[in-house]
Design an enzyme around this catalytic site. Structure first.
Site, mmCIF file in Angstrom:
data_model
loop_
_atom_site.group_PDB
_atom_site.id
_atom_site.type_symbol
_atom_site.label_atom_id
_atom_site.label_comp_id
_atom_site.label_asym_id
_atom_site.label_seq_id
_atom_site.Cartn_x
_atom_site.Cartn_y
_atom_site.Cartn_z
ATOM 1 N N GLU A 86 1.011 -1.131 -0.161
ATOM 2 C CA GLU A 86 -0.015 -0.042 -0.027
ATOM 3 C C GLU A 86 0.989 1.310 -0.025
ATOM 4 O OE1 GLU A 86 -3.096 -0.062 2.965
ATOM 5 O OE2 GLU A 86 -3.625 2.163 2.573
ATOM 6 N N LYS A 264 -7.244 0.225 11.385
ATOM 7 C CA LYS A 264 -6.772 -0.619 10.291
ATOM 8 C C LYS A 264 -5.572 0.546 9.782
ATOM 9 C CE LYS A 264 -6.295 -1.120 5.548
ATOM 10 N NZ LYS A 264 -5.397 0.027 4.639
ATOM 11 N N ASP A 280 3.585 -13.368 12.188
ATOM 12 C CA ASP A 280 2.224 -13.781 11.703
ATOM 13 C C ASP A 280 1.413 -12.679 11.753
ATOM 14 O OD1 ASP A 280 0.035 -14.897 11.668
ATOM 15 O OD2 ASP A 280 0.494 -16.708 12.750
ATOM 16 N N HIS A 378 -1.694 10.793 -0.503
ATOM 17 C CA HIS A 378 -1.930 9.608 -1.607
ATOM 18 C C HIS A 378 -1.801 9.613 -2.886
ATOM 19 C CE1 HIS A 378 -3.060 5.872 0.863
ATOM 20 N NE2 HIS A 378 -3.556 6.770 1.629
HETATM 21 P P1 NAD Z 1 8.324 -22.599 17.009
HETATM 22 O O1 NAD Z 1 7.697 -23.916 17.847
HETATM 23 O O2 NAD Z 1 8.709 -22.949 15.489
HETATM 24 O O3 NAD Z 1 9.487 -22.270 17.910
HETATM 25 C C1 NAD Z 1 9.466 -22.141 19.299
HETATM 26 C C2 NAD Z 1 10.379 -22.935 20.008
HETATM 27 O O4 NAD Z 1 11.805 -22.532 19.686
HETATM 28 C C3 NAD Z 1 10.412 -22.981 21.531
HETATM 29 O O5 NAD Z 1 9.437 -23.832 21.938
HETATM 30 C C4 NAD Z 1 11.605 -23.091 21.836
HETATM 31 O O6 NAD Z 1 11.861 -24.721 21.868
HETATM 32 C C5 NAD Z 1 12.699 -22.817 20.693
HETATM 33 N N1 NAD Z 1 13.575 -21.679 21.110
HETATM 34 C C6 NAD Z 1 14.675 -21.559 20.393
HETATM 35 N N2 NAD Z 1 15.324 -20.378 20.864
HETATM 36 C C7 NAD Z 1 14.333 -19.764 21.801
HETATM 37 C C8 NAD Z 1 14.256 -18.631 22.187
HETATM 38 N N3 NAD Z 1 15.128 -17.401 22.223
HETATM 39 N N4 NAD Z 1 13.015 -18.290 22.836
HETATM 40 C C9 NAD Z 1 12.222 -18.887 22.804
HETATM 41 N N5 NAD Z 1 12.166 -20.059 22.158
HETATM 42 C C10 NAD Z 1 13.322 -20.504 21.775
HETATM 43 O O7 NAD Z 1 7.486 -21.297 16.767
HETATM 44 P P2 NAD Z 1 6.366 -20.719 17.886
HETATM 45 O O8 NAD Z 1 6.961 -19.264 18.289
HETATM 46 O O9 NAD Z 1 5.973 -21.637 18.863
HETATM 47 O O10 NAD Z 1 5.082 -20.588 16.871
HETATM 48 C C11 NAD Z 1 4.942 -19.626 15.924
HETATM 49 C C12 NAD Z 1 4.503 -20.228 14.585
HETATM 50 O O11 NAD Z 1 3.079 -20.828 14.895
HETATM 51 C C13 NAD Z 1 4.131 -19.186 13.604
HETATM 52 O O12 NAD Z 1 4.535 -19.713 12.404
HETATM 53 C C14 NAD Z 1 2.393 -19.081 13.481
HETATM 54 O O13 NAD Z 1 2.031 -18.295 12.188
HETATM 55 C C15 NAD Z 1 2.116 -20.328 13.747
HETATM 56 N N6 NAD Z 1 0.809 -20.672 14.536
HETATM 57 C C16 NAD Z 1 -0.223 -19.617 14.699
HETATM 58 C C17 NAD Z 1 -1.220 -19.829 15.223
HETATM 59 C C18 NAD Z 1 -2.068 -18.841 15.940
HETATM 60 O O14 NAD Z 1 -1.796 -17.514 15.940
HETATM 61 N N7 NAD Z 1 -3.495 -18.982 16.215
HETATM 62 C C19 NAD Z 1 -1.725 -21.226 15.669
HETATM 63 C C20 NAD Z 1 -0.611 -22.345 14.991
HETATM 64 C C21 NAD Z 1 0.212 -21.941 14.696
#
Ligand code: NAD
Length: 425
Positions: A86, A264, A280, A378
């Site tokens: 945008e 928005k 996300d 714009h």
């Molecule tokens: P992930 O599971 O890939 O990574 C998180 C893991 O990384 C942690 O559990 C930990 O074990 C490890 N880790 C390593 N270094 C870390 C640090 N410095 N701090 C914290 N953890 C560390 O990712 P996530 O963050 O659990 O999930 C994010 C993804 O899930 C996104 O892609 C999102 O789009 C997706 N998602 C979103 C929804 C929703 O928003 N409703 C639902 C399902 C999945």
């Protein structure tokens, strides 16, 4: 007009290689060889990586990446990458930041990095007793949660608290357990979902009920990013501009029709940084809008006031579930570079920068609306977009856009005419 000869039932589509999928889609949609080649040119996101990020990949969708300049946040200067299709979004942030730079810029803070996972329990005759029975198991819940993610625990994160509510619903009372988990530098969806799935069978055991949903809540209200800033009235065009902006904010806070557009605009800034850093956008957007409606009335995410000195004080508080690990953040090469440009050391710092961008965006939108109207700013970029739609390329784009601006009408038919005139000169 679509005919029914073509079938969308393409068996094994997900098992095909990217180029084979493109061929199948080309057959379905009549794509030319050039169009197929265009899809197969995935630019700076290798197609095998794209193919691992999502399913059924046939290409990539390029979105411009811009840099917001002039940002001074918590006493430091930042260049902020923003991905958006945008026009005016990046410029709005730069302008707002320029107008408060000399006054110190933005101050930010964060409530924590806690995420909530929900577990739904149904079919219990005594929901209030069940609630207490679950709460009695807090130590056990803590151990089970932390066993799921030792990496997170080693990084100082993990289970923090247990909350249980009895919810009245159309299908009777439900007992809703909240696992409160510190996910540190991860957005945390996968982390907390795993914990919820591990705890759910135990909750059934302890209560005799049936657990159904086990999933995080995107209303991340234990992960609020806050930004505040003061724009000196003399730097923004005087008292009438300031008062016009306050009145525009009051309109938004009182009226959901206006608040939707107001918020928005804030998300124009926020989502652009969220996307640029591989986070996300939908999770952050869902959280923001749910938070804006938390009092039962959908209102403004920002607050605008006049200070004792007569200056304009803006503040923003918004759930900000973003991470530096997980999802596409570490995988997408552009996201990695965006994070390097930002130079944030933690997910908390990223969230705080994003909140400052959201506030800056809202400042510019309110100022434009309260003064010249949104179209003036714009116009130039919009005119260029229309020029391109009319078929202008290279230097033609500026010529045609200029002709539209001079005419005071940015319309496709006029752009086509201006392009014809230019080419027949
Ligand atoms: P992930 O599971 O890939 O990574 C998180 C893991 O990384 C942690 O559990 C930990 O074990 C490890 N880790 C390593 N270094 C870390 C640090 N410095 N701090 C914290 N953890 C560390 O990712 P996530 O963050 O659990 O999930 C994010 C993804 O899930 C996104 O892609 C999102 O789009 C997706 N998602 C979103 C929804 C929703 O928003 N409703 C639902 C399902 C999945």
């Amino acid at each position: 007009m679509k005919t029914n000869i073509r079938s969308s039932r393409i068996g094994g589509f997900h098992k095909l290689a990217v180029d084979q999928r493109v061929k199948a889609v080309a057959e379905f949609a009549g794509l030319s060889l050039d169009e197929q080649a265009h899809l197969l040119n995935t630019g700076n996101l290798p197609s095998d990586m794209a193919d691992h990020l999502i399913e059924n990949v046939v290409g990539t969708m390029n979105i411009p990446l811009g840099i917001a300049t002039n940002m001074r946040i918590d006493g430091l200067d930042w260049l902020v990458p923003m991905a958006s299709e945008e026009s005016s979004v990046v410029a709005a942030v730069c302008n707002a930041a320029r107008q408060c730079y000399d006054n110190g810029g933005f101050v930010t803070s964060m409530s924590g990095t806690l995420m909530i996972a929900q577990i739904q329990l149904v079919g219990v005759r005594d929901p209030e007793h069940a609630r207490i029975r679950i709460l009695e198991r807090k130590a056990e819940v803590e151990n089970l949660c932390n066993e799921c993610d030792p990496i997170l625990v080693n990084l100082g994160g993990g289970f923090r608290d247990l909350e249980v509510r009895v919810l009245k619903t159309q299908s009777g009372p439900m007992v809703i357990t909240h696992l409160i988990v510190d996910t540190r530098d991860a957005m945390g969806a996968n982390a907390v979902n795993t914990m919820a799935e591990a705890i759910a069978p135990r909750i059934s055991e302890w209560t005799g009920g049936q657990t159904n949903l086990r999933i995080l809540s995107n209303l991340a209200d234990r992960r609020l990013a806050r930004a505040r800033c003061i724009w000196r009235t003399q730097d923004i065009g005087g008292e009438s501009v300031r008062d016009g902006m306050i009145s525009a904010y009051h309109f938004a806070d009182a009226d959901p029709y206006r608040a939707a557009t107001h918020n928005k605009g804030i998300m124009n800034g926020i989502s652009a940084v969220v996307l640029a850093t591989g986070n996300d956008t939908r999770a952050v957007e869902a959280g923001a809008h749910a938070y804006a409606a938390r009092k039962g009335h959908y209102g403004s995410l920002t607050r605008w006031e006049v200070t004792a000195e007569g200056d304009l004080a803006g503040s923003l508080e918004v759930p900000m579930a973003v991470g530096l690990v997980g999802g596409a953040t570490k995988l997408h090469p552009t996201a990695r570079i965006a994070l390097k440009i930002l130079g944030v050391a933690s997910a908390e710092q990223l969230a705080r920068v994003i909140a400052a961008v959201g506030l800056a965006q809202n400042f510019s939108a309110l100022k434009a609306l309260a003064t010249t109207g949104i179209q003036k700013g714009h116009m130039a970029l919009h005119a260029q977009n229309i020029a391109m739609m009319a078929g202008a390329v290279g230097e033609e784009i500026d010529h045609v856009a200029q002709a539209l601006i001079q005419a005071g009408k940015v319309r496709l038919d006029l752009a086509e005419k201006a392009l014809n005139d230019l080419r027949s000169r």
